[in-house]
Structure formats: C-alpha cells, structure tokens
Design an enzyme around this catalytic site. Structure first.
Site, PDB file in Angstrom:
ATOM      1  N   HIS A 161      48.105  13.184 -30.110  1.00 22.15           N
ATOM      2  CA  HIS A 161      47.040  14.110 -29.703  1.00 22.15           C
ATOM      3  C   HIS A 161      46.827  14.098 -28.184  1.00 22.15           C
ATOM      4  CE1 HIS A 161      46.155  14.781 -33.853  1.00 22.15           C
ATOM      5  NE2 HIS A 161      45.699  13.571 -34.073  1.00 22.15           N
ATOM      6  N   ASP A 196      52.513  13.149 -39.255  1.00 17.16           N
ATOM      7  CA  ASP A 196      51.110  12.732 -39.347  1.00 17.16           C
ATOM      8  C   ASP A 196      50.322  13.842 -40.055  1.00 17.16           C
ATOM      9  OD1 ASP A 196      49.108  10.671 -37.603  1.00 17.16           O
ATOM     10  OD2 ASP A 196      48.202  12.598 -38.109  1.00 17.16           O
ATOM     11  N   HIS A 198      47.656  15.058 -39.259  1.00 21.21           N
ATOM     12  CA  HIS A 198      47.030  15.919 -38.252  1.00 21.21           C
ATOM     13  C   HIS A 198      48.101  16.522 -37.335  1.00 21.21           C
ATOM     14  CE1 HIS A 198      43.912  12.786 -39.188  1.00 21.21           C
ATOM     15  NE2 HIS A 198      43.276  13.899 -39.494  1.00 21.21           N
ATOM     16  N   ASP A 285      48.725   8.906 -42.643  1.00 22.39           N
ATOM     17  CA  ASP A 285      47.387   9.289 -43.115  1.00 22.39           C
ATOM     18  C   ASP A 285      47.382  10.459 -44.096  1.00 22.39           C
ATOM     19  OD1 ASP A 285      48.289  10.740 -40.947  1.00 22.39           O
ATOM     20  OD2 ASP A 285      46.540  10.372 -39.690  1.00 22.39           O
TER      21      ASP A 285
END
Lengths: 341, 341
Positions: A161, A196, A198, A285
């Site tokens: 990120h 991931d 995200h 995740d």
C-alpha cells in the site's frame, strides 16, 4: 527455499488504528512475525539475515521513493517527539484529498501529505523496521536472480500500500516494488502478482506508467473493501505503461473458485508480458479465519494458490498482509509448500 | 442589524478531534454558541428564528451539494449506529487522497469519500445542526436581499471548509456558499469575502468554475496552517471562473498590518467584479487569544476589519470559525459594530 528476515522488523510497534471511530489496538503487530516464522519452521526453511549492500539498497529505495517522503519516514518521528504535547504515535487528522493536493511546509501538514490515512502511524523504530523489510525483499530478489530458487522475504511492516511518496495501509516502503525494481534494473521483464486480499495500490502507482513491470492484483472488490478508492478493473496503466496493470477485483466471500478463475487470467497476462522474473506479493488475509474474514479461503486453498504460482522463472515471494490468527503460519507453509511443489 | 439563529445548531455535539496523534476534546463545541450570543447582546442585536421556506432551502442545498453526500449527512449516523462495534462518533481512517479518488459502495468507504479528515465526525444531531446553520444563512441572505440592512447568521457548525461533496474542518453544509447562491439565483453578481484565519477551501471549490460569484479569502499561509493542501495564491479559478478566485495567504503572526494591506487588494477586486451582494465568511480565529493563536489580531482590529467591510451593498455576515476564549463574543461585537458604523 531460501527465506530472509531482519530482526529490526520488530522495532516498529504501532499501538492503535482507528476502528469504530475510536483508537483501538492495531493488528499489524510484532506477533505476526513469530506466527510467520512458525510457518517456515513447519517446512524446515531456515531464516537468513539479509546481507545486502547498503549503498545498493539506498540507491534502489531512493529511485523508487520521493526524497521528501524518505526524509519524513527517517526523521519524522524524532521531529514529532520534540514537539510539545505529542503522543507516542505520529498520527494526523488531515491528509491530501481528491480536492486538495498541495505540499505544505509545515511539519503536520507534510505528515498529512506523506501519510495516506490516520491508522498508518509513525512510531519509534518505524524507519528501521521499514528498512529491515526492504533489506529482506532485496536479499530475496538477489538470491532468486542468482538462480538460487524461489526466495521468500518475511517483510514486516508490509509494503504494497506504500506509494512512491505516501505511507498507507500499515505500509511505508514498498518491498515488492523494490524486488521488482531490483530485477528490472538488470534488464529483466518483471511481473508483480499481488494475492493479498487488499488491492496493491502502492505497487500499482509506482509502476503505473512503466511498460517493463507488469502489475497484477487479485483482491476483494474495493467497492466493498479497503483501499476503497483505488483497485478497480478499469485502472489499466497510463502512457507507456498503458495495459501493464491488471486489476482483478473479486466479489467478497466468493471463495477459491473465484481465485482459480482470476489466476487463469493473471497467468495468461503474465505469460503474454514475456515475464522473466516473478514477484509475488503474498498476503494471507483472504483466509476465512483472518481478522478481515472477507474472502473465505481455506488453508488448503493457499497450497493450490502457491502451486498455481509455480512458474519456471526466478520467483521472489514478499510478505504482505495476513493478520494474527492461530493459522497464520500454516497459511504461509501451505502457500510456500504449494509453490515449491 | 438583524441576526438569525436556529436552536437545532446545539444538537451537534462532537467529542473529539485528533491532536497530538490522540483523540482529544474538540473545540468546535456548543459553548461557542453562548459566547457568540453574548457578543450580540453587547450590541443589543436580538436573535430571530430563521423562518425560511423549507422547499426553497432544500432546493438551494441540493443545487449546491452532491446528492450522495447529502444522503450521507442525513442518514449516515443512523447507519453507523446500527453497525456492530461502532462508537459515538462516525470517524473513519481512510479517505480519498491525491492518489486514490474513486467512490466505493461500502458504507465505511463512502464515509471516507464524503469526509475529508478524521476530526470532522458525524454524531447524533449533526444533520439537524448543519441544516439549522443553513437556515440561518438563508434567512440572513433573504433579509439582506430584501434591503433590511446587513444581516448576521450565527451558523454553527460552520461551513466554509465544506465542499460540494465532502465534509471537513468541522464543516458539513457550506453556509456562506448557500447565502451566495441565494443571491446569485436572483441574478446578482456576488462576492464572498472570507476572513477566517483558515482558507475557505470548500467555498473556493463550490464556485471555482463560476464567473458570477467571486471568492476572496484572507488567511494564514496554508504552507503553515490548515487546510495545508489548498489555499495558495496561484489558485485563481478555472474555465469560466478563471480569475474569479483570489487567495491572499498571510504570513503567520503578521498582525493587522498584513490584513489591512490584503483588505485593500480584496476590496479592489470586489469592486472590479461589479459586486452587487457581499457575503462575509466571518471567522474570529485570527485573534491573538484564540486557541489557534497564529495571526495575532487584537479585539480592536476586528472593529477595523468590520469597518473595512462596510460597503454600500446588501451584506450578509455568516459565522465561520473562532473558538472558545473569554473574548469570543467581544470579537463578534467588535466586527459587527465596525461593520454597522
């Protein structure tokens, strides 16, 4: 398989994220490190200290990240501590937004420019830990590029990120991008495959106008999941990089079937890119038992995901998210086991 | 002079802002109302209830603000309360940034789209209070446009940091913009003169491409002061509105001399615009004794500022910032006294 970890990763100890409108304990904690190490032990993969050249590391970091941002990461917390009335976490309220984008002079204003959100705080040791993550990523890249098989970097804090000039989503330096840049610097055509849960928004931005590094991200649909404001299918790259970014947002709770289908598209694109080096941004995740609990993958699905990523290419696995659950290590072991075949 | 206030303004009771990295008591409190009312009493100005037409108010608000944003302001807190594990303030960590700008479907994601920062929370009663502020602004506009002399609106929460589609800086609906739009709807050429210590970034955005409403803001240099990421001198309007925005950032702690000089430039531009109606966005936070304490104005300087704003035009004074100090009411009385002559 080779794995790298630098103990300075444990020096970053954030306390709180904003949740429910309040300051509540963060889950990007030091406890993640031990859980991930258990996964490596399960596979008898020893952890090596990353012994990278400091000048080369510094050069790669500086080429990838903005100088003002790096100064903020390195010195920001000391400045913060010296200010009257500041708490143990460098957290600001006001950030740049879609309506206001200027870089101010004021320290708090700059913090709001260099931090994307109010949960990705700077604390004592953040810079050292971020740099330790970057060292692990570079060491893994160098091992893989030297033909020493797939290499894993236990990067904590994570990195995907992190923008070229902005921290966010618990990330500070973009480790996967650094591994990709290390390979690209040798002239290789590189693909970053981010699994991931995200979207890898920072990685996307860093390579958005580059044709030599393909970025592919499988993730929960950002219409319903962090980072919310980026990661949509119509973000495909710009300029010379047009077509070199592929987002595959998946409906929440769709389970492995959706991943299997998206992986076919991802791998086809990775082949079509003429990929010579593969960087896997490995978040764990998407697991049903993760605190995020939004995609419903089971432990064995991570083995299948790992197997699907087994390509006849130098392969670097960079740790991204995946939060404390009793199974975190098992997820890593399943993925790496599947990858190793 | 006529003054308007709606008691629903007191229904908005935010608890905390982010300061020092922690949640600390906000100072945009209900206490401001009583302090400001003391200033009006000092001048024997009675407070009237704004008796505006609800349909006209709704039309003006809807024309100025985005429908999705208004839905969020009106219903967001109820949605938040119905979610498990939420605290008394609707505060999010992740907002749109210069790098990510998309509008998601998820409620928390939308909150991050519609809120600019982590201090401008929604609580029980925020919508009713914001609407009460807007009612006061519209009532004052209607009185001034009807030739009933300068009119003051005790707007709380304030409005000038509110964008067409985003809350920020303790602001939700842009009251000064609403007064300007009410006048512009009658075909008048309007100027908004913002003397709050902080740049009127929301007002600037709402009129940025409009030639009929000139926006002028005198404020502490945003390079060193909130909102940090907007309010610079080179932001001058766009498209048909090019040249119709004037920012006059002042060095911090420069005192009244800088204001006097900037006021000359502001008034020259207001004259050149052919202004027929004047809206003053009146912040009192340039006061030396304000909690912000960054410009060093004295009480008598506000009288001089008020006198400088005395133009032979219908004039609407809309309350913006100015935070609890024993002198807050005196500052208002000084300004309005100077304006009335």
């Amino acid at each position: 398989m080779i794995a790298y970890y630098h103990p300075d990763s444990a020096r970053h100890k954030p306390l709180h994220r904003i949740a429910g409108g309040e300051l509540r304990p963060t889950f990007e904690t030091v406890a993640r490190i031990e859980l991930l190490q258990q996964g490596l032990q399960e596979l008898n993969i020893p952890l090596a200290m990353p012994d990278v050249d400091a000048a080369r590391l510094g050069h790669l970091i500086s080429a990838q990240h903005d100088a003002g941002y790096l100064g903020f990461l390195e010195q920001g917390f000391a400045t913060w501590q010296a200010m009257p009335g500041t708490g143990p976490e460098l957290r600001t309220s006001v950030h740049t937004s879609r309506h206001m984008t200027r870089l101010p002079e004021d320290f708090l204003g700059r913090a709001g420019y260099y931090q994307a959100d109010s949960s990705s705080v700077l604390v004592e040791g953040t810079w050292e830990a971020a740099r330790a993550s970057a060292m692990a990523a570079l060491a893994a890249a160098e091992a893989a590029l030297a033909g020493r098989g797939p290499a894993y970097a236990l990067c904590r804090p994570p990195g995907h990120h992190a923008y070229s000039d902005q921290a966010g989503g618990f990330c500070y330096l973009n480790n996967a991008a650094l591994a990709a840049n290390a390979a690209a610097a040798q002239g290789a055509r590189v693909a970053v495959l981010d699994v991931d849960v995200h979207h890898g928004n920072g990685t996307q931005q860093i390579f958005y106008s580059r044709p030599d590094v393909l970025t592919v991200s499988l993730h929960g649909d950002p219409a319903w999941l962090y980072p919310y404001h980026a990661g949509y299918a119509d973000e495909t790259g710009t300029g010379a990089g047009a077509g070199a970014n592929l987002n595959l947002p998946l409906p929440l709770h769709s389970g492995f079937a959706a991943y299997a289908e998206a992986m076919q598209l991802a791998l086809a694109r990775i082949r079509a890119h003429g990929t010579e080096v593969l960087v896997i941004a490995l978040g764990l995740d998407a697991y049903a038992g993760d605190p995020f609990a939004c995609m419903g993958l089971r432990i064995e699905d991570f083995a299948r995901l790992g197997a699907a990523c087994r390509l006849p290419l130098p392969t670097i696995v960079v740790q991204e998210g995946g939060y404390p659950s009793p199974d975190l290590g098992r997820l890593l072991a399943a993925f790496l086991g599947g990858l190793a075949g």
